[in-house]
Design a protein around this motif. Structure first.
Motif, short mmCIF file in Angstrom:
data_model
loop_
_atom_site.label_atom_id
_atom_site.label_comp_id
_atom_site.label_asym_id
_atom_site.label_seq_id
_atom_site.Cartn_x
_atom_site.Cartn_y
_atom_site.Cartn_z
N VAL A 148 23.66 17.28 4.73
CA VAL A 148 22.71 18.30 5.44
C VAL A 148 23.50 19.09 6.01
O VAL A 148 24.50 18.98 6.92
N LEU A 149 23.17 20.50 6.09
CA LEU A 149 23.88 21.56 6.81
C LEU A 149 22.50 22.31 7.61
O LEU A 149 21.90 23.20 6.86
N PRO A 150 21.99 21.83 8.67
CA PRO A 150 20.98 22.65 9.37
C PRO A 150 21.19 24.21 9.60
O PRO A 150 22.15 24.69 9.51
N GLU A 151 19.92 24.83 9.69
CA GLU A 151 20.14 26.33 9.80
C GLU A 151 20.78 26.86 11.19
O GLU A 151 21.32 27.76 11.01
N TYR A 152 20.88 25.87 12.14
CA TYR A 152 21.56 26.28 13.23
C TYR A 152 22.99 25.87 13.34
O TYR A 152 23.67 25.85 14.38
N ALA A 153 23.56 25.26 12.45
CA ALA A 153 24.90 24.42 12.33
C ALA A 153 25.83 25.64 12.85
O ALA A 153 26.68 24.93 13.76
#
Length: 565
Positions: A148-153
């Motif tokens: 997973v790579l969150p939008e805020y990463a």
């Protein structure tokens, strides 16, 4: 003598200087056992290779510029692990077993410029932890298990010049991950931006799922230009199967859409005993999860299959073998994905083989299957229900289906549940108080026969919760004996005479009065722990020993109508 005194003064002066230097820099002699410490032009370094540390050492002095701990079986980076090493610029923790990184793992590392975590077992990263490392330039996370790579990463990594996420398990990420990255500035046509350092980005060898959810990311990869440089621009799709192995620049992805469900027929009428297959057509991006519902209950016993028609369309099929009267009703095909859901319904009507005669029997007509003896019994009791078990000997057990007939005793139509091969138990829950029920087990398409049913009566409802919870601790009664004891539920076979309940109940109450037990007191215990009660002759005025029970059971297996389970 003066010369000797001069020499002594020189020695004392040297010793004092050494002592002063040691007091000024006591940490300079620190080094972990099994590790090496060096001083060079870059500063002081700690190197631990192939040791069995298992955990990050505590109280590491603050003068280290570089720490390298590799192949040392570290499993986590606890909060504040390096908070006292404020001068640290390079932290290498490659090839360990790190699975956990805390949100405060990098606390105090304001000077950190390089963090390498290659070859660990990280499934996720607390990306907000990088708020503590504003000067970070290099972040190496390759060969982990990130999915997973969150939008805020990347929001807290404004100074990166190298980011390596290759060889992980990423499947779908949003384009917004990079739009929210301070380093990403799309270059306008005809304009060349100067003075901006390039950023090397590695994203290859992940499990990219090239469906509509990856549309924005694929477009981003196709449009990447300096200052962002891809280490490997030939990213490939791992799925779905129609796109597996293709490069991003070879695929064109459409926008996602909520499912659209339709059916060839919305109202069908079939003959009793007919085989039928209900179909629904689902158009959706990405692929939906399709379920069939009947009377607001998920259908679990019928065979459901689906077939891919094209990239965005599937056909789901529900197979109903040998249609029963109980199978009539509304069947709903429901599909959903992360955007939304949709459904379509099919009305199924069942007509008699002889249309001039109404179907009045609560059970389907018997099939030509052989008459197989089915041994059914109550196996377990819960607070609000029972579990029945059955055993049957058939010619082909791997293909033998059963039917559960359940409902109120006097109901003309009972609920019918189809049980597939290999299953020999079924739980009945949410029973109402003071209600007479019947549960039967038959072969598929057969009406209940002698010995295949159990009738039971739930006790009267009460207001107190504790007494209500004791309600379904079943008493199973036939005219000959009692099977399990607290008062509340009675059960007889369907072959018992109609006055069995009234007569058995009266005898049971009379016996309790004779034993001078208070009416408010109930004998406690579970079905399994009170089996001995089945030997009590509570429905007979005269007591009998266990031989009577064995004699009764022998008669049962010979076809006698008085059966006890």
């Amino acid at each position: 003598m003066p010369s000797s005194k001069t020499n002594m003064d020189t020695i004392f002066t040297a010793l004092a200087l050494v002592l002063v230097l040691f007091q000024i820099s006591p940490a300079s002699s620190f080094c972990l056992s099994g590790c090496s410490c060096t001083d060079d032009s870059f500063g002081r370094s700690l190197l631990c290779m192939g040791t069995s540390l298992g955990r990050i050492p505590q109280n590491i002095p603050e003068d280290f510029i570089k720490i390298r701990i590799e192949n040392s079986h570290l499993t986590e980076i606890p909060p504040g692990s390096f908070s006292k090493v404020s001068a640290l610029e390079f932290l290498w923790l490659n090839f360990n077993d790190i699975t956990l990184m805390n949100i405060k793992s990098l606390e105090g590392l304001h000077n950190l410029t390089e963090l390498r975590l290659q070859g660990n077992k990280l499934r996720s990263i607390p990306w907000t932890a990088f708020q503590d490392t504003p000067n970070l330039k290099i972040l190496d996370l390759k060969h982990n298990r990130l999915d997973v790579l969150p939008e805020y990463a990347l929001r807290y990594l404004p100074g990166l010049t190298y980011l390596d996420l290759s060889f992980n398990q990423l499947t779908v990420i949003s384009r917004d991950v990079f739009l929210n990255w301070p380093r990403y500035h799309p270059q306008k046509p005809g304009r060349k931006e100067d003075g901006t350092a390039n950023v090397v980005l590695a994203l290859h060898d992940n499990h990219w799922l090239c469906d509509c959810r990856l549309k924005g990311f694929v477009e981003f990869i196709k449009s990447v230009s300096p200052p962002i440089i891809l280490m490997n621009s030939y990213l490939t799709c791992s799925g779905p199967s129609s796109r597996a192995g293709k490069f991003f620049h070879e695929v064109e992805l459409n926008a996602c859409m909520r499912p659209e469900v339709s059916t060839p027929e919305s109202n069908i009428t079939l003959s009793l005993g007919a085989n039928t297959t209900l179909k629904c057509l689902v158009k959706s991006r990405p692929d939906p999860v399709v379920t069939w519902m009947y009377s607001l209950k998920t259908i679990r016993k019928f065979t459901v299959s689906q077939m891919q028609v094209d990239e965005d369309t599937i056909i789901s099929q529900l197979v109903i073998p040998s249609l029963h009267i109980a199978d009539r009703g509304v069947y709903t095909c429901m599909a959903n994905n992360f955007i939304g859901n949709s459904s379509a319904s099919i009305q199924v009507n069942v007509k008699s083989l002889n249309t001039s005669l109404p179907i009045s029997h609560a059970f389907p007509l018997a099939s030509a299957n052989e008459n197989v003896y089915i041994d059914i019994r109550i196996a377990k009791q819960t607070v609000y229900g029972i579990t029945v078990e059955w055993y049957a000997v058939t010619e082909n057990p791997a293909e033998t289906w059963f039917t559960i007939h359940f409902g109120r005793y006097d109901a003309l139509r009972k609920e019918m549940i189809y049980i597939g091969p290999g299953i020999n138990s079924y739980s009945v829950n949410d029973l109402l108080p003071a209600t007479k029920y019947e549960v039967c087990v038959t072969l598929k398409n057969q009406v209940p026969r002698e010995g295949q049913c159990i009738v039971f009566v739930t006790g009267s409802d009460v207001n107190e919760l504790e007494q209500r919870e004791r309600l379904i601790h079943i008493i199973v009664i036939v005219c000959a004996m009692v099977l399990a004891v607290p008062a509340g539920m009675y059960a007889c076979t369907t072959d018992t005479r109609l006055n069995c309940f009234e007569r058995c109940t009266e005898i049971y109450k009379r016996r309790r009065r004779q034993e001078k037990l208070p009416k408010a007191v109930e004998r406690q215990g579970t079905f399994d722990s009170l089996q001995a009660a089945s030997d009590e002759g509570l429905c007979r005025d005269s007591g009998e020993d266990q031989r009577m029970r064995r004699r009764s059971e022998d008669k049962t297996h010979k076809g006698n109508s008085a059966q006890l389970y």
